[in-house]
Design a protein around this motif. Structure first.
Motif, PDB file in Angstrom:
ATOM      1  N   ALA A  21      -7.364  -4.597   3.612  1.00  0.00           N
ATOM      2  CA  ALA A  21      -7.049  -5.966   3.194  1.00  0.00           C
ATOM      3  C   ALA A  21      -8.164  -6.739   3.328  1.00  0.00           C
ATOM      4  O   ALA A  21      -8.938  -6.779   4.113  1.00  0.00           O
ATOM      5  N   ASP A  22      -8.145  -7.752   2.227  1.00  0.00           N
ATOM      6  CA  ASP A  22      -9.229  -8.611   2.223  1.00  0.00           C
ATOM      7  C   ASP A  22      -9.055  -9.898   2.818  1.00  0.00           C
ATOM      8  O   ASP A  22      -7.891 -10.424   2.078  1.00  0.00           O
ATOM      9  N   VAL A  23      -9.487 -10.323   3.697  1.00  0.00           N
ATOM     10  CA  VAL A  23      -9.121 -11.674   4.418  1.00  0.00           C
ATOM     11  C   VAL A  23     -10.482 -12.258   4.455  1.00  0.00           C
ATOM     12  O   VAL A  23     -11.685 -11.874   5.251  1.00  0.00           O
ATOM     13  N   ASP A  24     -10.354 -13.323   3.819  1.00  0.00           N
ATOM     14  CA  ASP A  24     -11.927 -14.395   3.668  1.00  0.00           C
ATOM     15  C   ASP A  24     -13.072 -13.457   3.267  1.00  0.00           C
ATOM     16  O   ASP A  24     -14.218 -13.699   3.875  1.00  0.00           O
ATOM     17  N   GLY A  25     -13.048 -12.718   2.425  1.00  0.00           N
ATOM     18  CA  GLY A  25     -13.997 -11.743   1.768  1.00  0.00           C
ATOM     19  C   GLY A  25     -14.272 -10.481   2.764  1.00  0.00           C
ATOM     20  O   GLY A  25     -15.310  -9.915   2.375  1.00  0.00           O
ATOM     21  N   VAL A  26     -13.657 -10.372   3.741  1.00  0.00           N
ATOM     22  CA  VAL A  26     -13.747  -9.443   4.659  1.00  0.00           C
ATOM     23  C   VAL A  26     -12.843  -8.168   4.572  1.00  0.00           C
ATOM     24  O   VAL A  26     -11.671  -8.496   4.611  1.00  0.00           O
ATOM     25  N   MET A  27     -13.534  -6.923   4.184  1.00  0.00           N
ATOM     26  CA  MET A  27     -12.219  -5.907   4.042  1.00  0.00           C
ATOM     27  C   MET A  27     -11.862  -5.291   5.679  1.00  0.00           C
ATOM     28  O   MET A  27     -12.671  -4.776   6.291  1.00  0.00           O
ATOM     29  N   ILE A  28     -10.481  -5.217   5.690  1.00  0.00           N
ATOM     30  CA  ILE A  28     -10.108  -4.902   7.165  1.00  0.00           C
ATOM     31  C   ILE A  28      -9.253  -3.775   6.892  1.00  0.00           C
ATOM     32  O   ILE A  28      -8.353  -3.526   5.909  1.00  0.00           O
ATOM     33  N   ASP A  29      -9.399  -2.721   7.875  1.00  0.00           N
ATOM     34  CA  ASP A  29      -8.767  -1.279   7.485  1.00  0.00           C
ATOM     35  C   ASP A  29      -7.284  -1.717   7.806  1.00  0.00           C
ATOM     36  O   ASP A  29      -6.852  -2.062   8.678  1.00  0.00           O
ATOM     37  N   MET A  30      -6.403  -0.843   6.777  1.00  0.00           N
ATOM     38  CA  MET A  30      -4.977  -0.845   6.890  1.00  0.00           C
ATOM     39  C   MET A  30      -4.502   0.356   7.335  1.00  0.00           C
ATOM     40  O   MET A  30      -3.453   0.593   7.554  1.00  0.00           O
ATOM     41  N   GLY A  31      -5.312   1.447   7.170  1.00  0.00           N
ATOM     42  CA  GLY A  31      -4.815   2.968   7.467  1.00  0.00           C
ATOM     43  C   GLY A  31      -5.381   3.886   6.494  1.00  0.00           C
ATOM     44  O   GLY A  31      -5.397   3.598   5.139  1.00  0.00           O
ATOM     45  N   VAL A  32      -5.263   5.124   6.887  1.00  0.00           N
ATOM     46  CA  VAL A  32      -5.627   6.084   6.058  1.00  0.00           C
ATOM     47  C   VAL A  32      -4.297   6.717   5.391  1.00  0.00           C
ATOM     48  O   VAL A  32      -3.218   6.600   6.145  1.00  0.00           O
ATOM     49  N   ILE A  33      -4.298   6.815   4.120  1.00  0.00           N
ATOM     50  CA  ILE A  33      -3.040   7.316   3.357  1.00  0.00           C
ATOM     51  C   ILE A  33      -3.019   8.968   3.322  1.00  0.00           C
ATOM     52  O   ILE A  33      -3.790   9.477   2.876  1.00  0.00           O
ATOM     53  N   TYR A  89       0.052  -4.108   8.738  1.00  0.00           N
ATOM     54  CA  TYR A  89       0.179  -5.314   8.212  1.00  0.00           C
ATOM     55  C   TYR A  89      -1.058  -6.208   8.814  1.00  0.00           C
ATOM     56  O   TYR A  89      -1.287  -6.320  10.225  1.00  0.00           O
ATOM     57  N   ILE A  90      -1.746  -7.029   7.788  1.00  0.00           N
ATOM     58  CA  ILE A  90      -2.705  -7.810   8.184  1.00  0.00           C
ATOM     59  C   ILE A  90      -2.530  -9.375   7.942  1.00  0.00           C
ATOM     60  O   ILE A  90      -2.198  -9.708   6.800  1.00  0.00           O
ATOM     61  N   GLU A  91      -2.759 -10.040   8.981  1.00  0.00           N
ATOM     62  CA  GLU A  91      -2.512 -11.496   8.925  1.00  0.00           C
ATOM     63  C   GLU A  91      -3.340 -12.159   7.635  1.00  0.00           C
ATOM     64  O   GLU A  91      -4.704 -12.030   7.592  1.00  0.00           O
ATOM     65  N   ARG A  92      -2.961 -13.053   6.966  1.00  0.00           N
ATOM     66  CA  ARG A  92      -3.867 -13.859   5.758  1.00  0.00           C
ATOM     67  C   ARG A  92      -4.468 -12.875   4.876  1.00  0.00           C
ATOM     68  O   ARG A  92      -5.551 -13.365   4.437  1.00  0.00           O
ATOM     69  N   MET A  93      -3.906 -11.771   4.566  1.00  0.00           N
ATOM     70  CA  MET A  93      -4.433 -10.934   3.498  1.00  0.00           C
ATOM     71  C   MET A  93      -4.316 -11.454   2.191  1.00  0.00           C
ATOM     72  O   MET A  93      -3.228 -12.029   2.079  1.00  0.00           O
ATOM     73  N   HIS A 124     -15.813   1.328   7.322  1.00  0.00           N
ATOM     74  CA  HIS A 124     -15.948   0.371   6.239  1.00  0.00           C
ATOM     75  C   HIS A 124     -15.883   0.916   4.630  1.00  0.00           C
ATOM     76  O   HIS A 124     -15.833   2.211   4.521  1.00  0.00           O
ATOM     77  N   PRO A 125     -15.191   0.072   3.933  1.00  0.00           N
ATOM     78  CA  PRO A 125     -15.003   0.678   2.538  1.00  0.00           C
ATOM     79  C   PRO A 125     -15.963   0.919   1.702  1.00  0.00           C
ATOM     80  O   PRO A 125     -17.109   0.302   1.760  1.00  0.00           O
TER      81      PRO A 125
END
Length: 259
Positions: free
Chosen positions: A204-216, A227-231, A246-247
Motif C-alpha cells: 500500500a502506498d501511503v504518502d509515497g511510502v510502500m507498506i507491506d500488506m502481505g505475501v500472496i 488493511y492499511i490506513e490512508r492508503m 521492501h518492494p
C-alpha cells in the motif's frame, strides 16, 4: 484277512472306535488286534486320545438337568440287558468324540462369524469417520465461501481491478477494499503461477511510502490482505519466496489507485 498296515492306512482304527464299521469289518479289526500287539497299542493310544479330547471339550449341563433326568428315569420300568463292555464304552466314546467334534466346528464357525462381524463393524466405523471428515470439510468450505461472498458483495466494498503491466501482461487480480470494516480481500486466481523461489507481494502506498500488506500465497484464490490506513494505491510486486521487507520496484507487475 486284513493286514495291520492296511487297517492303519485306511483309517479303520478310528472308524472302529467311532462305531462306523460293519459287523464283518469289526470282526476283521478285532482279529487283527488279537494277532498284532503293536496294532493293539496303537488302538489303545488312539482311544485314549479321543477320550481325552472328549473330556477336554465337555460342557457341564445346568445342575437342575441331572435331577430332572433322574426323576424321569425313576418313573420308568427298565429292563437291563447285559452289554459287551468294550463295545458299550466305544459307543459312548464315539458319541463323546462326535459331540466334541461338533462343538469344535461350531466354536470355529462362531469365532469366524464374530471376527467377520468385527471386521465389518470396523469398516463401517472407518467409513463413518471418513464421511464425518468429508462433512466437516464441506462445512468449512461452505463457511469460507460464504465469508468471501459476503465480503465482496458488501455495500461498503470498493472493487478495484489490478491489471498486469509489461512485466506480466497476463496478470489480473481484483481487490475489494472496505474502509468501514477495514478489510482488503484479494481475488488472486488471475495471477500467473511463479517459480517456487518467487512470491507475489502486495503493498500500500501511503504518502509515497510502500507498506507491506502481505505475501500472496500460491494456489490460493481468495486472500484477506492487511488493511492499511490512508492508503492511496495498491501495488503487486514479484519478490523472493517468503516476501521482502521492501518492494522491488523493477518487479512491479500491477498497481491501481483508490481515488
Amino acid at each position: 484277512m486284513m493286514e495291520s498296515k492296511e487297517i492303519r492306512e485306511q483309517g479303520w482304527l478310528e472308524r472302529y472306535l467311532l462305531g462306523e464299521l460293519s459287523e464283518e469289518e469289526v470282526r476283521a479289526v478285532e482279529d487283527a488286534l488279537r494277532k498284532d500287539p503293536q496294532l493293539k497299542m496303537d488302538m489303545d493310544q488312539l482311544e485314549a486320545d479321543l477320550e481325552k479330547m472328549a473330556f477336554e471339550n465337555a460342557i457341564d449341563p445346568p445342575s437342575h438337568v441331572k435331577s430332572q433326568l433322574m426323576d424321569q428315569v425313576s418313573k420308568v420300568n427298565v429292563t437291563t440287558i447285559p452289554l459287551n463292555e468294550n463295545r458299550n464304552n466305544r459307543a459312548y466314546l464315539a458319541i463323546a468324540a462326535s459331540l466334541a467334534l461338533l462343538f469344535g466346528i461350531s466354536s470355529f464357525w462362531l469365532f469366524s462369524k464374530v471376527n467377520s462381524m468385527e471386521e465389518d463393524l470396523q469398516l463401517v466405523q472407518e467409513e463413518n469417520a471418513q464421511l464425518q471428515d468429508n462433512v466437516l470439510e464441506l462445512q468449512s468450505d461452505l463457511a469460507e465461501t460464504t465469508q468471501w461472498y459476503e465480503a465482496v458483495n458488501d455495500p461498503g466494498a470498493i472493487k478495484l481491478i489490478l491489471a498486469g503491466n509489461t512485466n506480466s501482461p497476463n496478470a489480473l487480480a481484483i481487490s475489494y477494499v472496505n474502509h468501514d470494516k477495514k478489510s482488503v480481500v484479494l481475488d488472486a486466481k488471475g495471477l500467473p503461477r511463479l517459480a517456487e523461489d518467487k512470491d507475489y507481494q502486495m503493498w500500500a502506498d501511503v504518502d509515497g511510502v510502500m507498506i507491506d500488506m502481505g505475501v500472496i500465497p500460491k494456489d490460493t484464490e481468495m486472500i484477506a490482505m492487511t488493511y492499511i490506513e490512508r492508503m492511496e494505491s495498491l501495488n503487486i510486486t514479484i519478490e523472493p519466496a517468503g516476501g521482502n521487507d521492501h518492494p522491488t520496484v523493477e518487479n512491479l507487475i500491477s498497481n491501481v489507485y483508490l481515488n
